[in-house]
Design an enzyme around this catalytic site. Structure first.
Site, mmCIF file in Angstrom:
data_model
loop_
_atom_site.group_PDB
_atom_site.id
_atom_site.type_symbol
_atom_site.label_atom_id
_atom_site.label_comp_id
_atom_site.label_asym_id
_atom_site.label_seq_id
_atom_site.Cartn_x
_atom_site.Cartn_y
_atom_site.Cartn_z
ATOM 1 C CB CYS A 40 -44.618 -27.705 31.847
ATOM 2 S SG CYS A 40 -42.958 -27.137 32.283
ATOM 3 N NE ARG A 81 -33.251 -25.191 17.675
ATOM 4 C CZ ARG A 81 -33.459 -23.930 17.954
ATOM 5 N NH1 ARG A 81 -34.427 -23.575 18.749
ATOM 6 N NH2 ARG A 81 -32.679 -22.999 17.440
ATOM 7 C CB CYS A 86 -31.529 -18.436 22.635
ATOM 8 S SG CYS A 86 -33.315 -18.718 22.649
ATOM 9 C CB CYS A 118 -31.478 -22.067 24.326
ATOM 10 S SG CYS A 118 -33.186 -21.633 24.668
ATOM 11 C CB CYS A 140 -36.678 -19.101 18.889
ATOM 12 S SG CYS A 140 -36.804 -20.883 19.103
ATOM 13 C CB CYS A 168 -43.241 -22.751 36.643
ATOM 14 S SG CYS A 168 -43.955 -21.505 35.554
ATOM 15 C CB CYS A 225 -47.704 -25.396 30.657
ATOM 16 S SG CYS A 225 -47.481 -23.596 30.715
#
Ligand code: SAM
Ligand code: DTB
Ligand code: SF4
Length: 333
Positions: free
Chosen positions: A61, A262, A130, A98, A190, A54, A58
């Site tokens: 991550c 969650r 999702c 998801c 979400c 990616c 972040c």
């Protein structure tokens, strides 16, 4: 009945967050027990449909290309691979799949066409679908909705002020814009965050304020405990105390009474007792399955044993209807 409010102040949220712990849990449990289905826990299964590589930065991550982690880059899965994984998740008791992609944003190309086909295939299995694919335009959100997508996950992660410390390759406003685009397409939202990034309690409260003051509360709010991954800038972050997780969940439960809260990443480090406190404090959803996106998650059978011990039961799919319009009437004001 707890009133659904969209005008919470930082002071009010802070007061709730700092309530003596047992009073806080009791207060949140009381709000939670106004929901007739308080003993039901919604189970989602995560599937990384495109892993690693990616371009974003972040700090938490493992999938960011610029950090040297053990994650292996994997191209976008085929529709058949996804369908097989969805069937296995359904057999295991998951009501929602998801699908996560390590993308900065969705692009209108053949990969997106394939994701649309994945959404249709999983929806045909009668599972809630999702996606979490990064930034999204309104027309892309609409295409996903038309294909039968139920929810879009897009986390705020931390407060607006703290965001720049964690991510520099996009802004908080970009994040909010995508959430708005998902809303315009009538997808359920979400959105939540991560604790343990090195944020202050004020940052946590600010994030909860943004979520709870949205024109409509997110239908689900994931509270993740940072999973520190070797090679990422946050690899050496200390573990968050369970009490912080309980306070976040309880506060979210009180200020967003009808939202599914969650208990997300970080469960491998939590005992059954720790998790029981989180459920008591109003958590009513988990990610189940042996893996989150790239990091481990508790063993599925152990989770089912935990449900048995605590008297919890998995929630069936589409409990609030297939469309957000019905959800709106039935659960959120
Ligand atoms: N690329 C998309 C995006 O960022 O929106 C979707 C996938 S991304 C992995 C989904 C979410 O996973 C992030 O927003 C973050 O909240 C969470 N996450 C990622 N790494 C994590 C970690 N190490 N610990 C806890 N949560 C994490
Ligand atoms: C969310 O709030 N947490 C999930 C899901 N939404 C996409 C992701 C957690 C990822 C943890 C790190 C990993 O497994 O890569
Ligand atoms: Fe990319 Fe999402 Fe990971 Fe950020 S959280 S690096 S956008 S996969």
């Amino acid at each position: 009945m707890a009133e659904i409010r969209h005008n919470w102040t930082k002071e009010e949220i802070s007061e709730i967050y700092h309530t003596p712990l047992l009073d806080l849990i009791y207060g949140a449990a009381t709000v939670h027990r106004e929901n007739k289905d308080y003993a039901e826990v919604q189970i989602s299964s995560l599937l990384s449909i495109k892993t690693g590589g990616c371009p974003e930065d972040c700090a938490y991550c493992p999938q960011a290309a610029r950090y040297h982690t053990d994650v292996e880059v994997q191209a976008l899965m085929s529709v058949d691979q996804v369908t097989d994984a969805a069937k296995r998740a359904k057999e295991g008791g998951a009501s929602r799949l998801c699908m996560g992609a390590a993308w900065r944003e969705v692009r209108d190309n053949r990969d997106f066409d394939r994701v649309i086909d994945m959404v249709k295939a999983v929806n045909a299995l009668d599972m809630e679908v999702c996606c979490t694919l990064g930034m999204l335009t309104e027309s892309q959100a609409q295409r996903l909705a038309d294909a039968g997508l139920y929810a879009y996950n897009h986390n705020l992660d931390t407060s607006e002020d703290d965001y720049k410390r964690i991510i520099t390759t996009r802004t908080y406003d970009d994040r909010l814009k995508t959430i708005e685009n998902a809303r315009k397409a009538k997808l359920t939202v979400c959105s939540g965050g991560i604790i343990g990034l090195g944020e202050t309690i004020e940052d946590r409260i600010s994030m909860l304020k943004v979520l709870s003051n949205m024109p409509k509360h997110p239908e689900s709010v994931p509270i993740n405990a940072l999973v520190p991954v070797k090679g990422t800038p946050l690899a050496e972050q200390p573990r968050v105390p369970i009490w912080d997780m309980v306070r976040m969940i309880a506060t979210a439960r009180i200020i967003m009474p009808k939202t599914v809260v969650r208990l997300s990443a970080g469960r491998t480090e939590m005992s059954l007792t720790d998790q029981a406190l989180c459920f008591m404090a109003g958590a009513n959803s988990i990610f189940a399955g042996d893996k989150l996106l790239t990091t481990p998650n508790p063993d599925f059978n152990e989770d089912m044993q935990m449900f048995e011990i605590l008297g919890l039961k998995p929630r069936e799919a589409f409990k609030n209807g297939r469309s957000v319009v019905k959800t709106e009437k039935e659960t959120l004001s």
